[in-house]
Design an enzyme around this catalytic site. Structure first.
Site, PDB file in Angstrom:
ATOM      1  N   ASP A  13       0.813  -1.224   0.000  1.00 34.78           N
ATOM      2  CA  ASP A  13       0.000   0.000   0.000  1.00 34.78           C
ATOM      3  C   ASP A  13       0.844   1.271   0.000  1.00 34.78           C
ATOM      4  O   ASP A  13       0.417   2.303   0.503  1.00 34.78           O
ATOM      5  CB  ASP A  13      -0.961   0.048   1.212  1.00 34.78           C
ATOM      6  CG  ASP A  13      -1.779  -1.216   1.329  1.00 34.78           C
ATOM      7  OD1 ASP A  13      -2.261  -1.678   0.286  1.00 34.78           O
ATOM      8  OD2 ASP A  13      -1.931  -1.734   2.446  1.00 34.78           O
ATOM      9  N   LYS A  16       2.514   2.169  -5.085  1.00 32.41           N
ATOM     10  CA  LYS A  16       3.271   1.680  -6.259  1.00 32.41           C
ATOM     11  C   LYS A  16       2.491   1.891  -7.547  1.00 32.41           C
ATOM     12  O   LYS A  16       3.069   2.192  -8.579  1.00 32.41           O
ATOM     13  CB  LYS A  16       3.551   0.172  -6.128  1.00 32.41           C
ATOM     14  CG  LYS A  16       4.443  -0.180  -4.972  1.00 32.41           C
ATOM     15  CD  LYS A  16       4.584  -1.685  -4.836  1.00 32.41           C
ATOM     16  CE  LYS A  16       3.330  -2.397  -4.387  1.00 32.41           C
ATOM     17  NZ  LYS A  16       2.889  -2.101  -3.024  1.00 32.41           N
TER      18      LYS A  16
HETATM   19  P1  IMP Z   1      -2.862 -12.716   1.721  1.00 32.34           P
HETATM   20  O1  IMP Z   1      -1.890 -12.164   0.742  1.00 32.34           O
HETATM   21  O2  IMP Z   1      -4.292 -12.442   1.383  1.00 32.34           O
HETATM   22  O3  IMP Z   1      -2.619 -14.179   1.999  1.00 32.34           O
HETATM   23  O4  IMP Z   1      -2.623 -11.975   3.138  1.00 32.34           O
HETATM   24  C1  IMP Z   1      -1.429 -12.146   3.865  1.00 32.34           C
HETATM   25  C2  IMP Z   1      -1.000 -10.836   4.519  1.00 32.34           C
HETATM   26  O5  IMP Z   1      -0.592  -9.921   3.517  1.00 32.34           O
HETATM   27  C3  IMP Z   1      -2.091 -10.133   5.315  1.00 32.34           C
HETATM   28  O6  IMP Z   1      -1.493  -9.451   6.407  1.00 32.34           O
HETATM   29  C4  IMP Z   1      -2.626  -9.111   4.318  1.00 32.34           C
HETATM   30  O7  IMP Z   1      -3.237  -8.005   4.963  1.00 32.34           O
HETATM   31  C5  IMP Z   1      -1.349  -8.718   3.631  1.00 32.34           C
HETATM   32  N1  IMP Z   1      -1.558  -8.203   2.260  1.00 32.34           N
HETATM   33  C6  IMP Z   1      -1.801  -8.924   1.154  1.00 32.34           C
HETATM   34  N2  IMP Z   1      -1.898  -8.134   0.073  1.00 32.34           N
HETATM   35  C7  IMP Z   1      -1.693  -6.885   0.511  1.00 32.34           C
HETATM   36  C8  IMP Z   1      -1.629  -5.610  -0.161  1.00 32.34           C
HETATM   37  O8  IMP Z   1      -1.761  -5.485  -1.377  1.00 32.34           O
HETATM   38  N3  IMP Z   1      -1.399  -4.550   0.648  1.00 32.34           N
HETATM   39  C9  IMP Z   1      -1.203  -4.671   1.976  1.00 32.34           C
HETATM   40  N4  IMP Z   1      -1.239  -5.825   2.633  1.00 32.34           N
HETATM   41  C10 IMP Z   1      -1.481  -6.928   1.907  1.00 32.34           C
END
Ligand code: IMP
Length: 437
Positions: A13, A16
């Site tokens: 976030d 980018k």
């Molecule tokens: P997942 O990628 O959905 O498996 O989530 C794993 C971790 O990565 C969690 O803490 C999410 O909040 C974080 N996360 C995944 N994608 C993003 C993103 O694009 N921005 C910020 N945090 C992310």
């Protein structure tokens, strides 16, 4: 000027999408190399706001090759919705290409993601519940369904059957879910295949050709360094590698194709989901940053945890990615905060001091930032277009960052608009060396 990798230097976030969007204007190709629709990029064009989860940020330039690389995991429902939405707004999609080798998120991946988090209870990771982890797990287990598989009914059915078999136990609560019916799933995914077919391609040659001709190829990372499955705050990470090295694997090019690696970082820190965050603020300043920065997730709408800029973690990001430049975003959000702080080392358990990012989870969970304090500024910075336009105290913050990270700040974001960006000479020279086909 061939390969430029843009990665998140924090927990995602960082903005980018906007940086890639600006660079894409001069690029010959934009390639996403990892992650999936857990990412969310917001791009503001005049009065129009575009939110992307899968489509690369360069898509708003007509005809620009925009590649969803082999390292990305694709939820075809989300991608087809995104394509429909862009079509409705008359965006030219002729440049969109989807790697035939990218893996597909299946309905059971979504259910397994939810079930996994529910099972963890209070120890949950806080995933986006988009099925990202289970999809990458199947890829590693060689049970994944790839984009090319949806072009052949027989193969698709066989692969889905093989992928579901070892998951029966974990999926037993959903056994009657119509989404998991083999026939329905096959039909749905064949239909997606039909819709996506015009965009499916062998994508690495798109990068090779542009690189051979000395053109600018932007490799667009998702999430951020500290969410990297190898180098991040495991297990509170995503299931892919958002670090720069992964651009080569996820796009199909060699390391020598990469000339520059720019890390994007906010002038403060945020994190969504659980896990260590040594500079987190639980006070009015944190709330102010959250409000002023609009720190709510693009993908899940969750409020983001906010804190001071963390130069210990950023120094680590510089090394892990081999950053050649830093893009500092949202500097304007800090306007009016007095004083400002930047973590320059950590205090860990038993008062131990850490100059470097601790590798050990137990240490990191208890580490707190030690801060250098800087005077803030009251002036509106949103109109600044050169570093000289900034108040001296804002420049001092950028200088502290450069000095502590031993890396030049190449761009500075001062507002959400496309034009609200300071381009330093270094960034201008990359932009001006690029040739557009
Ligand atoms: P997942 O990628 O959905 O498996 O989530 C794993 C971790 O990565 C969690 O803490 C999410 O909040 C974080 N996360 C995944 N994608 C993003 C993103 O694009 N921005 C910020 N945090 C992310």
């Amino acid at each position: 000027m061939p390969g430029l990798v843009i990665v998140g230097a924090q927990w995602g976030d960082e903005g980018k999408g906007k940086v890639v969007d600006l660079l894409a204007e001069r690029a010959d190709a934009v390639i996403r190399f990892q992650g999936g629709n857990n990412a969310g990029h917001t791009i503001v064009r005049g009065d129009e706001v575009f939110k992307f989860h899968l489509v690369p940020s360069g898509i708003l330039y007509p005809g620009r090759p925009c590649v969803v690389g082999n390292g990305v995991v694709v939820d075809p429902r989300v991608l087809t919705d995104e394509i429909d939405g862009l079509r409705k707004r008359n965006i030219d999609l002729s440049g969109l290409r989807i790697s035939a080798n990218a893996h597909l998120i299946m309905p059971y991946h979504l259910l397994l993601d939810q079930a996994g988090e529910a099972r963890l209870g209070k120890r949950e990771i806080g995933t986006t519940k988009r099925g990202i982890g289970p999809c990458y797990a199947d890829k590693a287990a060689r049970l994944g369904i790839r984009v090319q598989d949806v072009l052949d009914e027989k193969i698709l059915k066989q692969k889905i059957t093989a992928a579901i078999e070892p998951k029966r136990q974990a999926l037993r609560d959903y056994a009657k879910d119509p989404l998991l019916d083999l026939h329905t799933m096959t039909e749905d995914y064949l239909a997606f295949g039909h819709r996506l077919a015009p965009y499916i391609a062998d994508t690495p040659p798109i990068a090779w050709r542009a690189l051979d001709e000395g053109k600018l190829v932007v490799f667009e990372g998702a999430q951020g360094t500290l969410l990297d499955i190898d180098h991040g705050t495991y297990p509170f990470v995503t299931s892919s590698n958002p670090v720069a090295g992964s651009a080569c694997v996820g796009a199909g090019v060699g390391p020598k194709s990469i000339d520059e690696v720019w890390g994007v970082a906010k002038a403060y820190s945020t994190r969504v989901g659980a896990g260590p965050f040594p500079t987190e603020l639980h006070d009015a300043v944190g709330e102010r940053i959250q409000r002023a920065g609009g720190e709510f997730g693009t993908t899940t709408g969750r409020p983001r945890r906010c804190g001071w800029i963390d130069l210990v973690a950023l120094r680590y990001a510089v090394r892990v990615n081999g950053l050649t430049g830093l893009v500092i975003t949202k500097l304007d959000v800090l306007t009016g905060i007095e004083p400002l702080r930047a973590a320059v080392r950590y205090t860990g358990p038993e008062g131990a001091s850490f100059d470097d990012f601790p590798y050990h989870q137990s240490v990191l969970h208890r580490a707190r930032g030690d801060y250098e304090e800087l005077p803030g500024w009251e002036e509106d910075v949103t109109g600044a277009r050169t570093l000289a336009d900034l108040p001296a105290n804002a420049r001092a913050l950028l200088e502290l960052i450069e000095q502590r990270l031993d890396t030049p700040v190449v761009m500075v974001g001062v507002g959400p608009g496309r034009d609200q960006m300071i381009w330093t000479d270094a960034a201008e020279s990359v932009r001006s060396r690029a040739r557009v086909a």
